[in-house]
Design a protein around this motif. Structure first.
Motif, mmCIF file in Angstrom:
data_model
loop_
_atom_site.group_PDB
_atom_site.id
_atom_site.type_symbol
_atom_site.label_atom_id
_atom_site.label_comp_id
_atom_site.label_asym_id
_atom_site.label_seq_id
_atom_site.Cartn_x
_atom_site.Cartn_y
_atom_site.Cartn_z
ATOM 1 N N ASP A 1 0.808 4.520 -2.388
ATOM 2 C CA ASP A 1 0.395 5.625 -2.001
ATOM 3 C C ASP A 1 1.553 6.842 -2.661
ATOM 4 O OD1 ASP A 1 -1.716 5.160 -0.616
ATOM 5 O OD2 ASP A 1 -0.943 5.552 1.565
ATOM 6 N N ILE A 2 2.736 6.107 -2.692
ATOM 7 C CA ILE A 2 3.940 7.196 -3.104
ATOM 8 C C ILE A 2 3.737 7.242 -4.729
ATOM 9 C CG2 ILE A 2 6.207 7.141 -3.545
ATOM 10 C CD1 ILE A 2 6.657 5.903 -0.696
ATOM 11 N N ILE A 3 3.352 6.172 -5.410
ATOM 12 C CA ILE A 3 3.170 6.438 -6.914
ATOM 13 C C ILE A 3 1.914 7.770 -6.762
ATOM 14 C CG2 ILE A 3 2.332 5.440 -8.886
ATOM 15 C CD1 ILE A 3 3.795 2.929 -7.984
ATOM 16 N N ALA A 4 1.066 7.401 -6.428
ATOM 17 C CA ALA A 4 -0.237 8.199 -6.330
ATOM 18 C C ALA A 4 0.279 9.710 -6.229
ATOM 19 C CB ALA A 4 -1.314 7.817 -5.364
ATOM 20 N N TYR A 5 0.845 9.810 -5.143
ATOM 21 C CA TYR A 5 1.302 11.152 -4.572
ATOM 22 C C TYR A 5 2.201 11.990 -5.549
ATOM 23 C CZ TYR A 5 2.889 15.032 -1.250
ATOM 24 O OH TYR A 5 3.143 16.448 -0.788
ATOM 25 N N THR A 6 3.364 11.111 -5.812
ATOM 26 C CA THR A 6 4.363 11.576 -6.706
ATOM 27 C C THR A 6 3.805 12.074 -8.198
ATOM 28 O OG1 THR A 6 5.187 9.777 -7.378
ATOM 29 C CG2 THR A 6 6.483 10.902 -5.574
ATOM 30 N N SER A 7 2.865 11.050 -8.660
ATOM 31 C CA SER A 7 2.424 11.580 -9.931
ATOM 32 C C SER A 7 1.576 12.717 -9.984
ATOM 33 C CB SER A 7 1.628 10.297 -10.616
ATOM 34 O OG SER A 7 0.303 9.604 -9.919
ATOM 35 N N ARG B 1 0.790 -1.243 -0.019
ATOM 36 C CA ARG B 1 0.074 0.160 -0.185
ATOM 37 C C ARG B 1 0.700 1.137 -0.045
ATOM 38 N NH1 ARG B 1 -3.410 2.399 4.861
ATOM 39 N NH2 ARG B 1 -3.213 4.607 4.456
ATOM 40 N N ILE B 2 1.861 1.171 0.731
ATOM 41 C CA ILE B 2 2.816 2.401 0.958
ATOM 42 C C ILE B 2 3.499 2.821 -0.744
ATOM 43 C CG2 ILE B 2 5.107 3.087 1.772
ATOM 44 C CD1 ILE B 2 4.413 1.876 4.529
ATOM 45 N N ALA C 1 -1.152 -0.200 -8.462
ATOM 46 C CA ALA C 1 -1.387 1.181 -8.812
ATOM 47 C C ALA C 1 -2.796 1.499 -9.566
ATOM 48 C CB ALA C 1 -0.332 2.078 -9.319
ATOM 49 N N MET C 2 -2.933 0.582 -10.567
ATOM 50 C CA MET C 2 -4.260 0.511 -11.372
ATOM 51 C C MET C 2 -5.379 0.136 -10.342
ATOM 52 S SD MET C 2 -2.893 -1.075 -14.814
ATOM 53 C CE MET C 2 -4.332 -0.963 -15.843
ATOM 54 N N ALA C 3 -5.102 -0.706 -9.710
ATOM 55 C CA ALA C 3 -6.235 -1.337 -8.764
ATOM 56 C C ALA C 3 -6.612 -0.030 -7.863
ATOM 57 C CB ALA C 3 -5.967 -2.434 -8.049
ATOM 58 N N SER C 4 -5.715 0.688 -7.438
ATOM 59 C CA SER C 4 -6.132 2.002 -6.471
ATOM 60 C C SER C 4 -6.471 3.045 -7.190
ATOM 61 C CB SER C 4 -4.830 2.176 -5.641
ATOM 62 O OG SER C 4 -3.937 2.896 -6.666
ATOM 63 N N GLY C 5 -6.900 2.816 -8.279
ATOM 64 C CA GLY C 5 -7.659 3.911 -9.150
ATOM 65 C C GLY C 5 -6.993 4.701 -10.083
ATOM 66 N N GLU D 1 3.523 -6.025 -11.037
ATOM 67 C CA GLU D 1 2.867 -6.252 -9.846
ATOM 68 C C GLU D 1 2.414 -4.578 -9.404
ATOM 69 O OE1 GLU D 1 1.494 -9.104 -8.530
ATOM 70 O OE2 GLU D 1 1.059 -8.227 -6.670
ATOM 71 N N TYR D 2 3.603 -3.989 -9.506
ATOM 72 C CA TYR D 2 3.361 -2.623 -8.810
ATOM 73 C C TYR D 2 2.342 -1.922 -9.898
ATOM 74 C CZ TYR D 2 7.481 -3.094 -5.935
ATOM 75 O OH TYR D 2 8.343 -3.776 -5.110
ATOM 76 N N VAL D 3 2.596 -1.994 -11.127
ATOM 77 C CA VAL D 3 1.520 -1.278 -11.969
ATOM 78 C C VAL D 3 0.188 -1.900 -11.860
ATOM 79 C CG1 VAL D 3 0.856 -1.034 -14.542
ATOM 80 C CG2 VAL D 3 3.231 -0.897 -13.922
ATOM 81 N N GLN D 4 0.068 -2.972 -11.696
ATOM 82 C CA GLN D 4 -1.333 -3.682 -11.328
ATOM 83 C C GLN D 4 -1.811 -3.101 -9.961
ATOM 84 O OE1 GLN D 4 -0.234 -7.721 -12.045
ATOM 85 N NE2 GLN D 4 -1.546 -7.955 -14.141
#
Ligand code: MLC
Ligand code: 5AD
Length: 707
Positions: A203-209, A199-200, A250-254, A245-248
């Motif tokens: 969260d980082i991918i979401a915040y930085t993007s 999850r962390i 991140a996609m699953a988190s919306g 796995e990371y891409v999937q």
């Protein structure tokens, strides 16, 4: 016109029919000759599938970034080191943190007494981070931070340090490693269990993007698998599968794939099999393009694999260490001819200690010379079209793709990691490699062939860890005394609530960092919800032993183990101990695995033990010897503590031996403390066992004698 059959006849005649096929550890059968019949057309650089490079002009347009990984002692000392390196030709920064920081402990925590400032720089709060980048404008310098465990507080400190330099989040350029899956597989600087850790990452991918468009949100790393002994195919497959796995997730988190995928980056280790390593990078780009296509990316940038590379630490030796400059040069050439974006070249004292000013200069200059003197940068993908390289690239793609398919069948990389499959395969490869080296089948110059009678000592870097720790403790106290305590506690409580509710943890940690919460406090605020993950290594069996089946020395050791066993009325017992926050466990696992194949009863201790905990374990199992493995410079603090503890418990008879990265300058100190055997990298494991048997009172025949 000669044809391939004519060539075959001529070659057969020269070598009297000997089969010249080379069977590599990857399971690839490399032929002695490749021709146009073996090689397909790889396309053009800058165009899909990017086999030949992600940029059309590659280094002809812009050379790779000379980015040396460094950090030690205090923020002040590391800052001064960075500034000198930048003045001498380095182009980008790369921060190495100490293990206390990695594992989410402030420098005043009792578990980290041996680790503060040792394997990297100690960072406890924004105050340290500001000093680290003092005089280094964060809107102009790209900064990589190798952080995975305590990734939330470290990235938050970086953001706030930038803010307080007047640099907005949108201007920050750099990379955070943020690759937790490989921590569970090989590197071991995790803090929380896998699920909250994943999850962390998201969260980082979401915040930085959303807020940091120039910042690479992750550095998906094969390097550590390579260092742990993975073959090129394993490194490729598991790294690309991690990325998937990371891409999937991140996609699953919306998130929309094209909103973040352009800022995913990679990191590979580069070893001595030159053409294999060149081909590995070309294969990696080809594979990533295929994976991202399948996942539905539309933007071409999303499908480009951009990577950092580091020459291989594990290929470097303690013996005759100037040979390491040559090894690093060859590896650096493979990285650049493979088309890396950024490169770290290791220092010649890698197997002994952290780099000195001198060894760091030679390491840096190795790649400056490649970039500025050789002409390598003038032509794009100069090995493109080599029959061998193209064929090897295609073969690696095919083999790695198969393993990626197996991972998919297990349900993706998080599940594969939980099943233990990748770790086991890598450890099997490592044990097989050690056996080949110990038997002289894989040559290492200056180690198992052409060994020197006497070695000159190198000057090495030593960090006064007590001095660093006292300084950090004082600064922590000052930070805590001068902050608005209520505001700080409120920010920490919000973080704990966020851990429960699913709010973005990085956003909340940035608030806490501004309020001067420390790294340990921010980590604890999340640990309160997530818990701390612990694990005990399970070494593989049979690989090392089966490679030695008909070996005379091996038989003598087996006899010795049996004879000691008869005397004791049970198998001789060895505890393999990892103390401090040092999670490098390849060496410990190889030793555990090999000793167990020899007939020892081996107890593999959990990672991250204190010396006191190791004493308890040794007494509990009533062991005959403890082997302490140390690769992160904690040996002078932790091992004497262990011996003291054993003596105080009335078990001074338990033999203590030490292995790992230990400078010869420290040998006398350790011997005086009671260590009875010291084994650096390059030690032969069978001889190491022979010594242990001698310590246990067995009369081992000298090497080369006896039946
Ligand atoms: C590049 N650029 C070009 C170009 N080549 N523009 C025009 N023509 C060309 N030919 C542009 C790029 O698009 C980019 O801009 C900019 O120049 C910088 O180039 P880059 O190629 O992106 O390089 P860099 O900034 O160095 O980034 C490399 C990276 C990054 C993407 C791999 O993630 C990185 O620096 N990683 C380093 C990781 C690291 O150091 N790790 C250490 C781990 S040690 P734009 O605008 O497109 O971005 C470790 C050991 C341990 O882990 O402790 O265990
Ligand atoms: N400074 C420089 N290099 C380091 N490495 C690890 N820590 C440091 C540091 N503090 C390098 C070594 C090691 C790899 C993981 O990173 O080369 O093998």
């Amino acid at each position: 016109m000669t044809n391939i059959d004519d060539w075959k006849k001529a070659a057969d005649k020269e070598v009297k029919g000997k089969d010249l096929t080379w069977h590599t550890p990857e399971g690839i059968s490399v032929k002695p000759l490749y021709t146009s019949a073996d090689a397909g057309d790889p396309g053009l650089p800058g165009f899909a599938p990017f086999t030949r490079g992600v940029r059309a002009s590659m280094y002809a347009g812009r050379p790779w970034t000379i980015r040396q990984y460094a950090g030690f002692s205090t923020a002040e000392e590391s800052n001064a080191f960075y500034r000198r390196n930048l003045a001498a030709g380095q182009k980008g920064l790369s921060v190495a943190f100490d293990l206390a920081t990695h594992r989410g402990y402030d420098s005043d925590h009792p578990r980290v007494v041996g680790d503060v400032g040792k394997a990297g720089v100690a960072i406890d709060s924004v105050e340290d981070m500001k000093i680290l980048f003092d005089g280094i404008p964060l809107d102009q310098m790209s900064v990589s931070m190798t952080m995975n465990g305590a990734v939330i507080p470290i990235l938050a400190f970086f953001i706030v340090a930038g803010e307080e330099q007047g640099v907005s989040q949108a201007q920050l350029d750099g990379t955070i490693q943020n690759d937790i899956l490989k921590e569970f597989m090989v590197r071991n600087t995790y803090i929380y269990p896998p699920e909250p850790s994943m999850r962390i990452v998201s969260d980082i991918i979401a915040y930085t993007s959303a807020n940091m468009p120039k910042f690479n949100s992750i550095s998906i790393s094969g390097y550590h698998m390579h260092e742990a002994g993975a073959t090129a195919v394993q490194e490729l497959a598991f790294t690309i599968a991690d990325g998937k796995e990371y891409v999937q997730r991140a996609m699953a988190s919306g998130l929309d794939i094209d909103a973040f995928a352009g800022r995913l980056s990679f990191f590979f280790g580069i070893g001595m099999n030159f053409f294999m390593e060149v081909s590995k990078l070309r294969a990696a780009r080809t594979l990533w393009h295929r994976v991202m296509d399948e996942l539905g990316a539309k933007d071409e940038r999303s499908k480009m694999l951009r990577t950092h590379c580091q020459t291989s630490g594990v290929s470097l030796q303690e013996q005759d260490p100037y040979n390491n400059v040559i090894r690093t040069t060859v590896e650096a050439m493979a990285a650049t001819l493979g088309g890396t974006q950024s490169l770290h070249t290791n220092a010649l004292d890698e197997a002994i200690a952290l780099p000195t000013e001198f060894s760091a200069r030679i390491a840096r200059n190795t790649q400056i010379i490649l970039a500025e003197e050789t002409g390598i940068t003038k032509v794009v993908d100069p090995l493109g079209g080599s029959y061998y390289v193209e064929a090897l690239t295609a073969e690696l793609v095919e083999q790695a793709w198969k393993i990626i398919g197996e991972v998919d069948e297990l349900g993706g990389m998080t599940k594969a990691v939980a099943s233990g499959m990748p770790k086991r395969l890598i450890e099997e490869a490592a044990a097989a490699r050690q056996a080949r080296v110990d038997k002289g089948e894989d040559v290492i110059v200056g180690v198992n062939k052409y060994r020197l009678e006497t070695e000159d000592q190198l000057d090495t870097l030593e960090v006064d860890n007590d001095f660093v720790r006292q300084g950090q403790i004082a600064r922590l106290a000052a930070t805590r005394a001068s902050r608005d305590e209520a505001a700080c506690q409120a920010a920490l409580s919000a973080l704990t609530e966020g851990a429960k509710s699913g709010a973005n943890l990085l956003a909340l940690a940035v608030d806490a960092a501004r309020a001067r919460a420390t790294l340990g406090e921010i980590s604890d605020a999340m640990e309160a919800v997530f818990g701390r993950y612990a694990t005990t290594p399970v070494p593989v069996q049979g690989i090392y032993g089966s490679a030695h089946e008909f070996d005379k020395r091996w038989a003598q050791v087996l006899d010795g183990v049996a004879s000691v066993g008869r005397r004791l009325g049970r198998k001789p017992k060895l505890l393999v101990a990892k103390m401090g926050q040092d999670g490098h466990d390849r060496g410990a696992n190889v030793i555990a695995s090999a000793f167990s194949d020899m007939g020892f009863d081996v107890i593999s201790g959990p990672l991250f033990q204190t010396p006191e905990e190791t004493v308890v374990l040794a007494l509990q199992h009533d062991v005959d010897a403890v082997g302490a493995s140390s690769l992160a410079a904690g040996h002078k603090t932790l091992i004497p503590e262990l011996i003291k503890g054993l003596r105080e418990a009335g078990r001074g008879d338990i033999k203590v031996i030490a292995g790992g990265v230990i400078p010869p300058q420290d040998y006398d100190f350790l011997r005086e403390a009671g260590v009875q055997g010291i084994y650096g990298p390059g030690s032969n494991v069978v001889e190491c066992a022979a010594d242990v048997l001698t310590l246990l009172g067995h009369n081992m025949p000298p090497l080369g004698e006896g039946t």
